[in-house]
Design a protein around this motif. Sequence first.
Motif, PDB file in Angstrom:
ATOM      1  N   THR A  47      48.154  37.307  23.355  1.00 53.88           N
ATOM      2  CA  THR A  47      49.137  38.374  23.184  1.00 53.88           C
ATOM      3  C   THR A  47      50.492  37.994  23.775  1.00 53.88           C
ATOM      4  N   GLY A  48      50.520  36.889  24.537  1.00 53.44           N
ATOM      5  CA  GLY A  48      51.777  36.407  25.094  1.00 53.44           C
ATOM      6  C   GLY A  48      51.867  36.452  26.598  1.00 53.44           C
ATOM      7  N   LEU A  49      50.780  36.851  27.271  1.00 55.90           N
ATOM      8  CA  LEU A  49      50.779  36.915  28.729  1.00 55.90           C
ATOM      9  C   LEU A  49      49.791  35.878  29.250  1.00 55.90           C
ATOM     10  N   GLU A  50      50.316  34.740  29.680  1.00 47.44           N
ATOM     11  CA  GLU A  50      49.457  33.644  30.129  1.00 47.44           C
ATOM     12  C   GLU A  50      48.786  33.992  31.465  1.00 47.44           C
ATOM     13  N   TYR A  51      47.753  33.247  31.779  1.00 49.13           N
ATOM     14  CA  TYR A  51      46.887  33.536  32.930  1.00 49.13           C
ATOM     15  C   TYR A  51      47.675  33.778  34.227  1.00 49.13           C
ATOM     16  N   PRO A  52      48.547  32.872  34.678  1.00 46.93           N
ATOM     17  CA  PRO A  52      49.262  33.136  35.938  1.00 46.93           C
ATOM     18  C   PRO A  52      50.116  34.396  35.878  1.00 46.93           C
ATOM     19  N   ALA A  53      50.761  34.652  34.740  1.00 46.78           N
ATOM     20  CA  ALA A  53      51.573  35.859  34.598  1.00 46.78           C
ATOM     21  C   ALA A  53      50.708  37.109  34.592  1.00 46.78           C
ATOM     22  N   LEU A  54      49.525  37.010  34.022  1.00 46.34           N
ATOM     23  CA  LEU A  54      48.589  38.134  34.013  1.00 46.34           C
ATOM     24  C   LEU A  54      48.155  38.481  35.438  1.00 46.34           C
ATOM     25  N   VAL A  55      47.787  37.472  36.211  1.00 44.59           N
ATOM     26  CA  VAL A  55      47.384  37.710  37.602  1.00 44.59           C
ATOM     27  C   VAL A  55      48.549  38.307  38.398  1.00 44.59           C
ATOM     28  N   ASP A  56      49.749  37.774  38.189  1.00 48.02           N
ATOM     29  CA  ASP A  56      50.932  38.286  38.881  1.00 48.02           C
ATOM     30  C   ASP A  56      51.177  39.748  38.541  1.00 48.02           C
ATOM     31  N   ARG A  57      51.021  40.100  37.267  1.00 51.69           N
ATOM     32  CA  ARG A  57      51.247  41.491  36.870  1.00 51.69           C
ATOM     33  C   ARG A  57      50.254  42.423  37.547  1.00 51.69           C
ATOM     34  N   LEU A  58      48.997  42.016  37.633  1.00 48.11           N
ATOM     35  CA  LEU A  58      47.995  42.856  38.280  1.00 48.11           C
ATOM     36  C   LEU A  58      48.330  43.084  39.752  1.00 48.11           C
ATOM     37  N   ILE A  59      48.745  42.031  40.431  1.00 49.72           N
ATOM     38  CA  ILE A  59      49.093  42.164  41.847  1.00 49.72           C
ATOM     39  C   ILE A  59      50.315  43.062  42.011  1.00 49.72           C
ATOM     40  N   GLN A  60      51.336  42.830  41.193  1.00 49.82           N
ATOM     41  CA  GLN A  60      52.561  43.618  41.304  1.00 49.82           C
ATOM     42  C   GLN A  60      52.320  45.086  40.985  1.00 49.82           C
ATOM     43  N   THR A  61      51.466  45.368  40.006  1.00 46.96           N
ATOM     44  CA  THR A  61      51.146  46.761  39.684  1.00 46.96           C
ATOM     45  C   THR A  61      50.502  47.445  40.879  1.00 46.96           C
ATOM     46  N   ALA A  62      49.604  46.726  41.570  1.00 47.69           N
ATOM     47  CA  ALA A  62      48.939  47.303  42.734  1.00 47.69           C
ATOM     48  C   ALA A  62      49.907  47.480  43.905  1.00 47.69           C
ATOM     49  N   VAL A  63      50.767  46.493  44.119  1.00 44.13           N
ATOM     50  CA  VAL A  63      51.710  46.549  45.235  1.00 44.13           C
ATOM     51  C   VAL A  63      52.628  47.769  45.129  1.00 44.13           C
ATOM     52  N   HIS A  64      52.995  48.122  43.895  1.00 49.66           N
ATOM     53  CA  HIS A  64      53.986  49.177  43.711  1.00 49.66           C
ATOM     54  C   HIS A  64      53.384  50.556  43.481  1.00 49.66           C
ATOM     55  N   ARG A  65      52.069  50.682  43.553  1.00 46.64           N
ATOM     56  CA  ARG A  65      51.515  52.021  43.415  1.00 46.64           C
ATOM     57  C   ARG A  65      51.234  52.585  44.806  1.00 46.64           C
ATOM     58  N   SER A  66      51.145  53.901  44.877  1.00 51.10           N
ATOM     59  CA  SER A  66      50.966  54.559  46.167  1.00 51.10           C
ATOM     60  C   SER A  66      49.511  54.488  46.603  1.00 51.10           C
ATOM     61  N   THR A  67      49.284  54.702  47.897  1.00 48.97           N
ATOM     62  CA  THR A  67      47.919  54.859  48.391  1.00 48.97           C
ATOM     63  C   THR A  67      47.574  56.349  48.383  1.00 48.97           C
ATOM     64  N   GLY A  68      46.316  56.667  48.584  1.00 44.04           N
ATOM     65  CA  GLY A  68      45.905  58.055  48.613  1.00 44.04           C
ATOM     66  C   GLY A  68      45.736  58.638  47.211  1.00 44.04           C
ATOM     67  N   LEU A  69      45.752  59.962  47.113  1.00 44.05           N
ATOM     68  CA  LEU A  69      45.553  60.625  45.830  1.00 44.05           C
ATOM     69  C   LEU A  69      46.733  60.344  44.910  1.00 44.05           C
ATOM     70  N   ARG A  70      46.419  60.077  43.635  1.00 49.88           N
ATOM     71  CA  ARG A  70      47.474  59.820  42.656  1.00 49.88           C
ATOM     72  C   ARG A  70      47.281  60.707  41.446  1.00 49.88           C
TER      73      ARG A  70
END
Length: 373
Positions: free
Chosen positions: A350-373
Amino acid sequence: MSQVSKIRVAVVFGGRSSEHAISCVTAGAVMAAIDRDRYEVVPIGIARDGRWVLPPADLSLAIEGGRLPEVTGAGGVLALPFDPGNRGLLVVEPGRVPETLGDVDVVLPLLHGPYGEDGTIQGLLDLAGVRYVGAGVLASAVGMDKGFMKLVWQARGLPVGPYVLVGDREWRRERKRKIDEIKELGLADGRPVFVKPARAGSSMGITRVTDEAGLEAAVEAAREHDPKVIVEAAVDGREIECGVLQGLDDGPAEASLPAEVLMGGDHDFYDFETKYLDGSTTMAIPPDLPPAAIEEVRRIAVQAFDALDCEGLARVDFFHTPDGGWILNEINTMPGFTPASAFPQMWAATGLEYPALVDRLIQTAVHRSTGLR
C-alpha cells in the motif's frame, strides 16, 4: 516523557500463551526495523512462567532449522511499578538493591494470544499510566474472544458465518446437547466444521472435522489451548485479509490493500505449519478481484475495526464467497510481524514500508493520552 533526546521504547515479547514463539519472532523483526537514531529500545522478555526479564543480548529471536525461539527466564528479573507518576522499570535480583532502568515513554506489547493480546497487559499498563501501541483493554479482550467478537459484529449488522460456542461447563455437563448443536452447522449433512480455541491465534489448536467421529477429539485438542471453544461452519470462499491502522491526527482509520492467502502443498487449511514452517504459502497483494470488491473489503475492514473500538492496528480476516459476498472471520488486534506475516506485507504494497509502519505505530501511541479515551 523522558528527558533524553530519544524516545524510549520497551518491546515486550514472549508471554505465557501457546503463541510464545511467534511473539519472539515478531519482536526480532520489529526491533531490527526500529530506527535507533530516533528510539532507544529496551527488550523485555516474558518467560512461559510469567517472569519478566531482561533477556541475554545473544538471544536468538528467529526460527532456525525448525527450532522455535523462547524466552527462558535467564537475565535480570524486571518489575513495573503500579504508579502513574513513575514509569520506570526496576531490575530486581535476589540479594541486590533494585536498580532502575529509567522511564519508558511507550511500550510495544508484541504478545499474541492470552495473557497479552487479550487486554491483560493493556490493563497493567493503564494502571501504571504508560502509553502503549495497540488496542485498549476492552477492544483487546473482545478481539481475542471469537465469541464476543462475533456478537459485537452481529449487533453492528456486519456479516459473520454460523457458529456454536462450547463453554467449559457445557462440554463437561451437556456434551451430547452441544454435539447435536454442532451437527446442525452442517456436520450431519457431511459438510465440514472448524473447531478452534475461542481465545487463541496463529492457527493453534484448530482442527478441520468432516464427521461426527472426529468431533470430540477435535474439541479436546482445542481445549488444550482454551477451555472455551468455538466451532464454525466451513465457508466456501477465498481467504482474504486486510490491515487497518488508526487514523493520523484523529482522522478515520485506514485500510491497506488486501491480500489473498494462497496455500501450497497438501494442506487443508491455513494451519501453523503452513504459516510459519514449510514455506508453501504465498500472498497475492492485491488479490485478483474487481476494484469495487477491493474497496468493499477495505470498507468493511474499517467498520469491523471501529465496531470493537480498536486503536493502533489490526488485521481483519474474511471469506469472499462465490456470489461476491463477504463474511468476517476474525480480527487480530496485535497481528504477527514475522517475515511471513501478511500485515506488514499488505502495508508495504500500500506504500508504507516496514520501518515506516513501525514508526507510525510508535508515534500514534506516543501522541495519544493515557487513561480513559
